[in-house]
Design a protein around this motif. Sequence first.
Motif, short mmCIF file in Angstrom:
data_model
loop_
_atom_site.label_atom_id
_atom_site.label_comp_id
_atom_site.label_asym_id
_atom_site.label_seq_id
_atom_site.Cartn_x
_atom_site.Cartn_y
_atom_site.Cartn_z
N PHE A 43 0.86 -1.19 0.00
CA PHE A 43 0.00 0.00 0.00
C PHE A 43 0.89 1.24 0.00
CE2 PHE A 43 -3.31 2.82 1.97
CZ PHE A 43 -4.16 2.75 0.89
N THR A 44 1.03 1.84 -1.18
CA THR A 44 1.92 2.99 -1.36
C THR A 44 1.11 4.21 -1.77
OG1 THR A 44 2.24 2.44 -3.68
CG2 THR A 44 3.79 1.45 -2.11
N ARG A 45 1.81 5.31 -2.00
CA ARG A 45 1.14 6.52 -2.49
C ARG A 45 0.50 6.28 -3.85
NH1 ARG A 45 4.52 11.93 -1.05
NH2 ARG A 45 4.62 11.53 1.18
N ARG A 46 1.18 5.50 -4.65
CA ARG A 46 0.63 5.16 -5.98
C ARG A 46 -0.69 4.42 -5.83
NH1 ARG A 46 1.37 0.63 -9.42
NH2 ARG A 46 1.00 1.18 -11.58
N SER A 47 -0.75 3.47 -4.89
CA SER A 47 -1.99 2.73 -4.64
C SER A 47 -3.10 3.67 -4.19
CB SER A 47 -1.77 1.69 -3.56
OG SER A 47 -0.83 0.74 -3.96
N LEU A 48 -2.78 4.60 -3.32
CA LEU A 48 -3.76 5.56 -2.84
C LEU A 48 -4.25 6.45 -3.97
CD1 LEU A 48 -5.29 6.73 -0.45
CD2 LEU A 48 -3.36 8.27 -0.08
N LEU A 49 -3.33 6.89 -4.82
CA LEU A 49 -3.70 7.72 -5.96
C LEU A 49 -4.62 6.96 -6.93
CD1 LEU A 49 -3.36 10.38 -7.56
CD2 LEU A 49 -1.44 9.27 -8.72
N LEU A 50 -4.30 5.71 -7.22
CA LEU A 50 -5.14 4.90 -8.10
C LEU A 50 -6.52 4.68 -7.49
CD1 LEU A 50 -2.56 2.24 -9.33
CD2 LEU A 50 -3.62 4.05 -10.68
N TYR A 51 -6.56 4.42 -6.19
CA TYR A 51 -7.84 4.23 -5.52
C TYR A 51 -8.71 5.48 -5.63
CZ TYR A 51 -11.20 4.04 -1.71
OH TYR A 51 -12.35 4.11 -0.99
N VAL A 52 -8.13 6.64 -5.35
CA VAL A 52 -8.89 7.89 -5.41
C VAL A 52 -9.33 8.17 -6.84
CG1 VAL A 52 -8.69 10.39 -5.15
CG2 VAL A 52 -7.84 8.89 -3.36
N LEU A 53 -8.44 7.97 -7.79
CA LEU A 53 -8.75 8.25 -9.20
C LEU A 53 -9.87 7.37 -9.73
CD1 LEU A 53 -7.83 9.80 -11.78
CD2 LEU A 53 -6.40 7.81 -12.27
N PHE A 54 -9.84 6.07 -9.43
CA PHE A 54 -10.80 5.15 -10.01
C PHE A 54 -12.08 4.97 -9.19
CE2 PHE A 54 -6.91 3.57 -12.20
CZ PHE A 54 -7.30 3.95 -13.46
N SER A 55 -12.06 5.34 -7.92
CA SER A 55 -13.30 5.25 -7.15
C SER A 55 -14.05 6.57 -7.13
CB SER A 55 -13.01 4.79 -5.72
OG SER A 55 -12.25 5.76 -5.03
N ALA A 56 -13.43 7.65 -7.56
CA ALA A 56 -14.10 8.96 -7.58
C ALA A 56 -15.35 8.99 -8.47
CB ALA A 56 -13.12 10.05 -7.99
N PRO A 57 -15.32 8.41 -9.68
CA PRO A 57 -16.56 8.42 -10.48
C PRO A 57 -17.72 7.71 -9.80
CG PRO A 57 -14.70 7.88 -11.87
CD PRO A 57 -14.20 7.87 -10.46
N GLN A 58 -17.45 6.60 -9.15
CA GLN A 58 -18.52 5.88 -8.45
C GLN A 58 -19.06 6.71 -7.30
OE1 GLN A 58 -18.21 4.11 -5.10
NE2 GLN A 58 -20.40 3.86 -5.33
N LEU A 59 -18.20 7.36 -6.55
CA LEU A 59 -18.66 8.19 -5.44
C LEU A 59 -19.45 9.39 -5.95
CD1 LEU A 59 -15.49 8.04 -3.18
CD2 LEU A 59 -17.68 6.88 -2.82
N PHE A 60 -19.00 9.98 -7.05
CA PHE A 60 -19.74 11.09 -7.65
C PHE A 60 -21.12 10.64 -8.10
CE2 PHE A 60 -20.95 13.47 -11.48
CZ PHE A 60 -21.09 14.74 -10.92
#
Length: 173
Positions: A43-60
């Motif tokens: 679990f790195t910064r890259r993982s966190l960035l990917l999570y935020v990037l790809f889960s943002a449309p679903q949350l929106f």
Amino acid sequence: MAQKATKTLAASNARRLQQTLYATLIIHAIFWLLRALVFRSSFTRRSLLLYVLFSAPQLFIHFQFTRIGSPTYGPDGSVKRSGEDLEAKGLTEYMWDVTYWTYGCILLAAVLGDWAWWFWAVMPVYSVYLAWTTYKGVRGGFTDAAGVPQPEAATSKRQAKMEKRGGQRMQYR
């Protein structure tokens, strides 16, 4: 029995929004628990960035559904506004597809790692496919899959028999 359809739609929307909220919370909690406790080393910064990037449309989309689909009640408990139909065809249906596909991608990324986010790329490819087939259908005059044009208006059996016999032909304008 006044406004039965409005009450039914309001109850359906409220139930669907509640189920979606619970599913969203559970799936995102599973992701965070697995990534923080089990797969801590990956679990790195890259993982966190990917999570935020790809889960943002679903949350929106979830927040949009909550905004447009939530019923509004009056002070006496009557339904003022039932909200938009969350079972509608078209864009709403596609937004549900994005939501469910993102749920799957989040779970896969939680278990398999960051490379599982590549499955999320299926949605834009599917969107391009739908847009292309719609464009080809409009451009081609709405033909079927084999390229055969569909008739504009089907003739009745009686009308077809009369035209076959050569009597009283219909004039189309």
